[in-house]
Design a protein around this motif. Structure first.
Motif, short mmCIF file in Angstrom:
data_model
loop_
_atom_site.label_atom_id
_atom_site.label_comp_id
_atom_site.label_asym_id
_atom_site.label_seq_id
_atom_site.Cartn_x
_atom_site.Cartn_y
_atom_site.Cartn_z
N VAL A 9 -9.91 -5.35 -2.30
CA VAL A 9 -10.74 -5.27 -3.41
C VAL A 9 -9.48 -5.51 -4.60
N GLY A 10 -9.90 -6.31 -5.37
CA GLY A 10 -8.79 -6.51 -6.58
C GLY A 10 -7.81 -7.55 -6.01
N GLU A 39 -13.64 -9.32 -5.70
CA GLU A 39 -12.74 -9.67 -7.01
C GLU A 39 -13.65 -10.16 -8.25
N THR A 40 -13.87 -9.51 -9.44
CA THR A 40 -14.88 -9.58 -10.16
C THR A 40 -14.50 -10.86 -11.28
N SER A 76 -6.68 -3.24 -6.81
CA SER A 76 -7.25 -3.24 -7.99
C SER A 76 -6.19 -2.69 -9.03
N HIS A 81 -8.34 2.63 -8.83
CA HIS A 81 -7.84 3.18 -7.50
C HIS A 81 -8.90 4.22 -6.94
N HIS A 84 -12.50 3.28 -6.71
CA HIS A 84 -12.66 2.42 -5.58
C HIS A 84 -12.58 3.06 -4.46
#
Length: 350
Positions: A9-10, A39-40, A76, A81, A84
């Motif tokens: 993630v990130g 990922e956003t 991220s 951190h 998440h």
């Protein structure tokens, strides 16, 4: 044994190093596999998925809805951190967080507590602990070969242009990043504490916020800290030293001293003979002159990250004791928060 299946993630800059760690090492021998990413940001999501041939998700929630994920690598922004990690461990998956564990010690501690409650493993990335020279000095200190520690020091005289901070809105912010000590210097702070012992109090601190750069946090920081064993530590860092110099760590005791230039152990002297330097293993290499992290944030070898991953996977698979305990990640962040508080900088109150 089937590979441990990871999501990530990130998917900004450092995530590429993690993906390379899987492809160049962990996936080749079937130890672990990178399954999917989250990922956003649409552009980063598409670019990362294309480069590494991965299915991508637009949120961590969507990634965790998969049934083929055993663990998640968290790459991220620093201030996300802990949040998440808590999401990941509450889903029953293991979590491995990039440095630092968070920008807030309170949030970092909450992540550690959540992992314990969920009965899963929370690990951290402090890959420099796997360096052969660093491990030798730790063995020597723990064996008493340095006598009483009296003075220790770490410094990060690096360079980051304004373009670096402009590359992400989170960079240099208090909530999501911090300044040079929390970002670029955090490995040196961890190395100092891992080798010399826990900290007791911050005696003095000065942080220059946004000096010559348009950011919230410090581009220059200097702190004096007393350790619990009585030694005095100095911690310094800047991202204004054109165009970047090597980090240094000094460990000085009554019977021995050591000095690191970058990740290379350049001085090791003890009053009584100590073991000879062991050859670096394939997972514990030195940094070379071409690894110019001082000016390039992505000039990193994946060797020590691979060793860090293998340590984490052994904890998950075999229940072995990790070289990096999550509580030590909290300790580092707590010291950084205390340094900022002593300087009257940022939102931290110690």
């Amino acid at each position: 044994m089937a590979p441990l299946r990871f999501g990530i993630v990130g998917c900004g800059g450092i995530a590429g190093l993690h993906a390379r760690t899987f492809r160049d090492g962990l996936e080749r021998d079937g130890t672990a596999q990178l399954i999917a990413g989250a990922e956003t940001d649409p552009e980063r999501r598409e670019a990362f998925g294309t480069k590494w041939s991965l299915p991508m998700h637009d949120s961590l929630e969507s990634l965790l809805a998969r049934d083929d994920i055993d663990a998640v690598a968290i790459t991220s922004p620093s201030g996300l951190h802990a949040a998440h990690a808590i999401q990941v461990v509450k889903s029953g998956r293991h979590a491995l967080s990039e440095k630092p564990l968070d920008t807030s010690a309170e949030r970092a501690a909450a992540a550690v507590a959540a992992a314990k409650e969920a009965g899963v493993v929370l690990g951290g990335i402090f890959q420099q602990r796997f360096n052969a020279g660093v491990q030798k000095v730790r063995r020597a200190v723990q064996a008493g070969a340095f006598g009483e520690l009296v003075y220790v020091h770490c410094e990060t005289p690096w360079y980051r242009a304004q373009s670096y901070y402009d590359s992400g809105a989170w960079r240099g912010t208090w909530d999501l990043d911090g300044g040079v000590l929390s970002n670029q210097g955090v490995h040196m702070v961890d190395r100092l504490l891992w080798l010399a012992g826990d900290w007791d109090e911050v005696l003095h601190s000065v942080c220059s916020l946004g000096k010559f750069r348009n950011i919230e946090a410090e581009t220059l920081g200097v702190a004096t800290v007393r350790l619990k064993n009585g030694a005095i530590a100095t911690i310094t860092g800047t991202t204004l030293a054109y165009d970047g110099l090597a980090q240094r760590v000094l460990i000085c005791g009554t019977n021995g001293s050591a000095a690191f230039h970058g990740e290379e152990l350049v001085t090791f002297k003890t009053r009584e003979p100590f073991e000879e330097m062991k050859e670096a293993t394939e997972n514990a290499s030195r940094t070379t002159d071409t690894d110019n992290k001082a000016a390039d944030p992505l000039a990193l070898s994946s060797n020590q990250h691979e060793a860090n991953y293998r340590d984490f996977i052994a904890v998950v698979r075999e229940g072995k004791e990790s070289l990096i305990k999550p509580e030590e990640g909290v300790r580092v962040v707590a010291l950084l928060n205390a340094i900022y508080a002593a300087a009257g900088a940022g939102p931290y109150t110690g």
